[in-house]
Design a protein around this motif. Sequence first.
Motif, PDB file in Angstrom:
ATOM      1  N   SER A 267       0.899   8.499   7.472  1.00 31.91           N
ATOM      2  CA  SER A 267      -0.059   7.433   7.775  1.00 31.91           C
ATOM      3  C   SER A 267      -1.064   7.941   8.787  1.00 31.91           C
ATOM      4  O   SER A 267      -0.795   8.885   9.546  1.00 31.91           O
ATOM      5  N   SER A 268      -2.235   7.323   8.788  1.00 31.11           N
ATOM      6  CA  SER A 268      -3.285   7.699   9.729  1.00 31.11           C
ATOM      7  C   SER A 268      -4.287   6.562   9.799  1.00 31.11           C
ATOM      8  O   SER A 268      -4.193   5.575   9.062  1.00 31.11           O
ATOM      9  N   ALA A 269      -5.271   6.731  10.658  1.00 35.49           N
ATOM     10  CA  ALA A 269      -6.408   5.811  10.642  1.00 35.49           C
ATOM     11  C   ALA A 269      -7.141   5.945   9.307  1.00 35.49           C
ATOM     12  O   ALA A 269      -7.065   6.991   8.644  1.00 35.49           O
ATOM     13  N   ARG A 270      -7.810   4.890   8.906  1.00 32.57           N
ATOM     14  CA  ARG A 270      -8.551   4.929   7.657  1.00 32.57           C
ATOM     15  C   ARG A 270      -9.742   5.878   7.771  1.00 32.57           C
ATOM     16  O   ARG A 270     -10.246   6.147   8.858  1.00 32.57           O
ATOM     17  N   ILE A 271     -10.186   6.401   6.641  1.00 32.36           N
ATOM     18  CA  ILE A 271     -11.240   7.413   6.604  1.00 32.36           C
ATOM     19  C   ILE A 271     -12.579   6.763   6.275  1.00 32.36           C
ATOM     20  O   ILE A 271     -12.669   5.897   5.408  1.00 32.36           O
ATOM     21  N   GLY A 272     -13.612   7.195   6.978  1.00 26.95           N
ATOM     22  CA  GLY A 272     -14.967   6.754   6.652  1.00 26.95           C
ATOM     23  C   GLY A 272     -15.301   5.343   7.091  1.00 26.95           C
ATOM     24  O   GLY A 272     -16.290   4.770   6.630  1.00 26.95           O
ATOM     25  N   VAL A 273     -14.491   4.783   7.989  1.00 31.62           N
ATOM     26  CA  VAL A 273     -14.738   3.429   8.484  1.00 31.62           C
ATOM     27  C   VAL A 273     -15.653   3.510   9.699  1.00 31.62           C
ATOM     28  O   VAL A 273     -15.471   4.363  10.574  1.00 31.62           O
ATOM     29  N   ARG A 274     -16.637   2.633   9.763  1.00 32.07           N
ATOM     30  CA  ARG A 274     -17.556   2.625  10.903  1.00 32.07           C
ATOM     31  C   ARG A 274     -16.788   2.427  12.207  1.00 32.07           C
ATOM     32  O   ARG A 274     -15.881   1.609  12.291  1.00 32.07           O
ATOM     33  N   LYS A 275     -17.176   3.174  13.214  1.00 32.20           N
ATOM     34  CA  LYS A 275     -16.433   3.161  14.479  1.00 32.20           C
ATOM     35  C   LYS A 275     -16.808   1.954  15.341  1.00 32.20           C
ATOM     36  O   LYS A 275     -17.459   2.059  16.372  1.00 32.20           O
ATOM     37  N   ASN A 276     -16.375   0.803  14.892  1.00 39.01           N
ATOM     38  CA  ASN A 276     -16.544  -0.400  15.708  1.00 39.01           C
ATOM     39  C   ASN A 276     -15.378  -1.351  15.444  1.00 39.01           C
ATOM     40  O   ASN A 276     -14.854  -1.424  14.353  1.00 39.01           O
ATOM     41  N   GLY A 277     -14.957  -2.032  16.468  1.00 41.46           N
ATOM     42  CA  GLY A 277     -13.880  -3.005  16.315  1.00 41.46           C
ATOM     43  C   GLY A 277     -12.513  -2.426  16.596  1.00 41.46           C
ATOM     44  O   GLY A 277     -12.270  -1.219  16.488  1.00 41.46           O
ATOM     45  N   ALA A 278     -11.612  -3.314  16.942  1.00 40.17           N
ATOM     46  CA  ALA A 278     -10.274  -2.914  17.372  1.00 40.17           C
ATOM     47  C   ALA A 278      -9.417  -2.356  16.247  1.00 40.17           C
ATOM     48  O   ALA A 278      -8.413  -1.695  16.495  1.00 40.17           O
ATOM     49  N   TRP A 279      -9.792  -2.591  14.985  1.00 37.67           N
ATOM     50  CA  TRP A 279      -8.950  -2.200  13.867  1.00 37.67           C
ATOM     51  C   TRP A 279      -9.290  -0.831  13.294  1.00 37.67           C
ATOM     52  O   TRP A 279      -8.609  -0.344  12.397  1.00 37.67           O
ATOM     53  N   VAL A 280     -10.321  -0.209  13.802  1.00 37.56           N
ATOM     54  CA  VAL A 280     -10.800   1.040  13.215  1.00 37.56           C
ATOM     55  C   VAL A 280      -9.727   2.123  13.207  1.00 37.56           C
ATOM     56  O   VAL A 280      -9.554   2.849  12.227  1.00 37.56           O
ATOM     57  N   ASP A 281      -8.986   2.251  14.293  1.00 36.43           N
ATOM     58  CA  ASP A 281      -8.025   3.347  14.427  1.00 36.43           C
ATOM     59  C   ASP A 281      -6.594   2.963  14.058  1.00 36.43           C
ATOM     60  O   ASP A 281      -5.668   3.755  14.262  1.00 36.43           O
ATOM     61  N   LYS A 282      -6.397   1.779  13.522  1.00 35.19           N
ATOM     62  CA  LYS A 282      -5.041   1.394  13.130  1.00 35.19           C
ATOM     63  C   LYS A 282      -4.569   2.263  11.959  1.00 35.19           C
ATOM     64  O   LYS A 282      -5.338   2.568  11.052  1.00 35.19           O
ATOM     65  N   PRO A 283      -3.301   2.672  11.942  1.00 41.02           N
ATOM     66  CA  PRO A 283      -2.794   3.589  10.906  1.00 41.02           C
ATOM     67  C   PRO A 283      -2.503   2.874   9.588  1.00 41.02           C
ATOM     68  O   PRO A 283      -1.347   2.705   9.183  1.00 41.02           O
TER      69      PRO A 283
ATOM     70  N   ALA B 248       0.837  -1.209   0.000  1.00 36.58           N
ATOM     71  CA  ALA B 248       0.000   0.000   0.000  1.00 36.58           C
ATOM     72  C   ALA B 248       0.870   1.256   0.000  1.00 36.58           C
ATOM     73  O   ALA B 248       0.521   2.261  -0.625  1.00 36.58           O
ATOM     74  N   GLN B 249       2.000   1.200   0.692  1.00 33.57           N
ATOM     75  CA  GLN B 249       2.916   2.342   0.692  1.00 33.57           C
ATOM     76  C   GLN B 249       3.710   2.413  -0.609  1.00 33.57           C
ATOM     77  O   GLN B 249       3.942   3.496  -1.152  1.00 33.57           O
ATOM     78  N   ASP B 250       4.094   1.259  -1.125  1.00 36.47           N
ATOM     79  CA  ASP B 250       4.899   1.223  -2.340  1.00 36.47           C
ATOM     80  C   ASP B 250       4.116   1.677  -3.572  1.00 36.47           C
ATOM     81  O   ASP B 250       4.699   2.137  -4.557  1.00 36.47           O
ATOM     82  N   LEU B 251       2.794   1.560  -3.534  1.00 32.96           N
ATOM     83  CA  LEU B 251       1.967   2.009  -4.660  1.00 32.96           C
ATOM     84  C   LEU B 251       1.952   3.528  -4.793  1.00 32.96           C
ATOM     85  O   LEU B 251       1.640   4.052  -5.868  1.00 32.96           O
ATOM     86  N   LEU B 252       2.275   4.247  -3.716  1.00 34.69           N
ATOM     87  CA  LEU B 252       2.262   5.707  -3.778  1.00 34.69           C
ATOM     88  C   LEU B 252       3.297   6.187  -4.800  1.00 34.69           C
ATOM     89  O   LEU B 252       4.468   5.838  -4.734  1.00 34.69           O
ATOM     90  N   GLY B 253       2.832   6.956  -5.745  1.00 34.79           N
ATOM     91  CA  GLY B 253       3.694   7.454  -6.812  1.00 34.79           C
ATOM     92  C   GLY B 253       3.629   6.661  -8.095  1.00 34.79           C
ATOM     93  O   GLY B 253       4.103   7.135  -9.140  1.00 34.79           O
ATOM     94  N   LYS B 254       3.048   5.450  -8.054  1.00 34.76           N
ATOM     95  CA  LYS B 254       2.874   4.675  -9.275  1.00 34.76           C
ATOM     96  C   LYS B 254       1.715   5.259 -10.091  1.00 34.76           C
ATOM     97  O   LYS B 254       0.850   5.967  -9.571  1.00 34.76           O
TER      98      LYS B 254
END
Length: 212
Positions: A168-184, A19-25
């Motif tokens: 990097s940041s938490a994903r945008i527009g993800v429903r606020k439930n579950g432990a993975w919501v705020d992962k960067p 996902a990071q390596d795709l930046l700039g492609k």
Amino acid sequence: MTKTLLLDYFDHRPTETMAQDLLGKTLLYHSPKGLVGGLIVETEAYLGQQDTAAHAFKGHRSQANEPLYGPPGTIYIYQRHGQFCFDIAVQAKDIPQGILIRGLEPTIGLDIMQQNRVRPTPYELTNGPGKLMQAFGIQDTTLNNQQMDHTPLTIDLDTYRLPQKIGSSARIGVRKNGAWVDKPLRYFVAGNPYCSKILKRDMDLNHFGWQA
């Protein structure tokens, strides 16, 4: 880009790394109106069954998300809040991890994209997953379940720019439930004005966040 390159590029590495390596492609689409494309400036990684924000969480599998279970390079287009979004399956078949393409800096076919999506502010043309799909003129799921080397929608790995800094940041527009919501797991070219939700004061309008 050949099938071999797609398999080599998308397989056998962590989804977060890709996902990071795709930046700039360069993302390209041979649309009915002509060629459009640009530099990928924002992505999000989704890590399959373990990821509470992923469409395949707990192994969910349906006709709608079946492309996620395909081989690396499989196109997964889905509709959310009335907008179409573009995701790529990036792991081996039946490992449903994907990368959402969230933002694009237009470099090819700007006039076509402006016709498809009229916006008063240029940086709003493709600064979000639904917006870039509108600009490309892709408003259905016809390309679903196809590999990118066999479709009009593809990635040019040889035409790219290098970010000065990857944010990097938490994903945008993800429903606020579950432990993975705020992962960067959202990655972006720091300072690029075509990133979604970027503040004007954070925009690098001289270099757009790219290395010289």
